[in-house]
Motif scaffolding. Sequence first.
Motif, PDB file in Angstrom:
ATOM      1  N   ASP A 102       0.045   3.728   1.320  1.00 36.48           N
ATOM      2  CA  ASP A 102      -0.855   3.932   0.182  1.00 36.48           C
ATOM      3  C   ASP A 102      -0.041   4.353  -1.044  1.00 36.48           C
ATOM      4  N   GLU A 103       0.120   3.446  -1.976  1.00 34.13           N
ATOM      5  CA  GLU A 103       0.897   3.654  -3.199  1.00 34.13           C
ATOM      6  C   GLU A 103       2.254   4.307  -2.906  1.00 34.13           C
ATOM      7  N   SER A 115      -7.813   2.994  -1.190  1.00 36.43           N
ATOM      8  CA  SER A 115      -7.456   4.016  -0.203  1.00 36.43           C
ATOM      9  C   SER A 115      -8.518   4.110   0.890  1.00 36.43           C
TER      10      SER A 115
HETATM   11 MG   LIG Z   1      -5.968   5.274  -3.764  1.00 32.90          MG
END
Ligand SMILES: [Mg+2]
Length: 226
Positions: A167-168, A45
């Motif tokens: 992000d994910e 991240s």
């Molecule tokens: Mg992360």
Amino acid sequence: MIKARNLKKIYKTGKIDLEVIKDLSLDIDKGEFISIVGPSGSGKSTVLNMLGCLDSPSKGSLNINNKLITNLDKTKLANFRGNHIGFIFQSFNLIPVLSVYENIEYPLIMIQNLPEDERKRRVLNLLKEVDMLNQKDKFPDAISGGQKQRVAIARALVTNPAIVFADEPTANLDSVTANTVINLMQKIQKEHNTTFVFATHDEKIVSKVNRVISIVDGNITEDRRV
Ligand SMILES: [Mg+2]
Ligand SMILES: Nc1ncnc2c1ncn2[C@@H]1O[C@H](COP(=O)(O)OP(=O)(O)O)[C@@H](O)[C@H]1O
């Protein structure tokens, strides 16, 4: 399109400085479909936020579309981000008091200041593209997780960004819904040559990308094209 050189990120937390990224260099070309993988806490991240101009590196240089962005001030950086970069988050981050339509339109009003007819054209196109046209007047509370992520994808794309960071993006979705969302992003990447960079260990995503970058303790340990 992205040229990152010797990026370092230090988080200052009280007395302790946490050096999360030590020395990271990376090039990303137009149209790439990339996954950054690595254990939780490895710095995925942090890297995404630096490349996506949400956060500044402590050291190093970052060029995006031939512009050196590491010496821009906060306002200029936010402006640059709004015009060149799209972001998709694990928890969708839609604005609860705005409808689906208004959520997608929001960056065009706040950042690009486009005339109303052009805004309408773009929002309607994207509503169709993510198959949410018939839900356009609903509010985020009234739609499913998969639908929220499709709205978030449309919002990320509405400014015609050169690159989208995710992000994910499937972490809060069941696997069937996740597949729909991934296929949608892949279709967009193929049709518009939009660059996508994911941070994820979701095998469903990793099996579809053209490049996998592994990060361990903030260092790139592997960078392979597949
Ligand atoms: Mg992360
Ligand atoms: N804002 C922050 N302040 C302090 N430490 C942070 C912050 N964000 C992340 N970290 C720390 O940096 C490391 C990398 O985190 P992160 O980039 O979120 O990893 P990942 O996304 O791979 O799980 C972790 O040890 C995390 O605790």
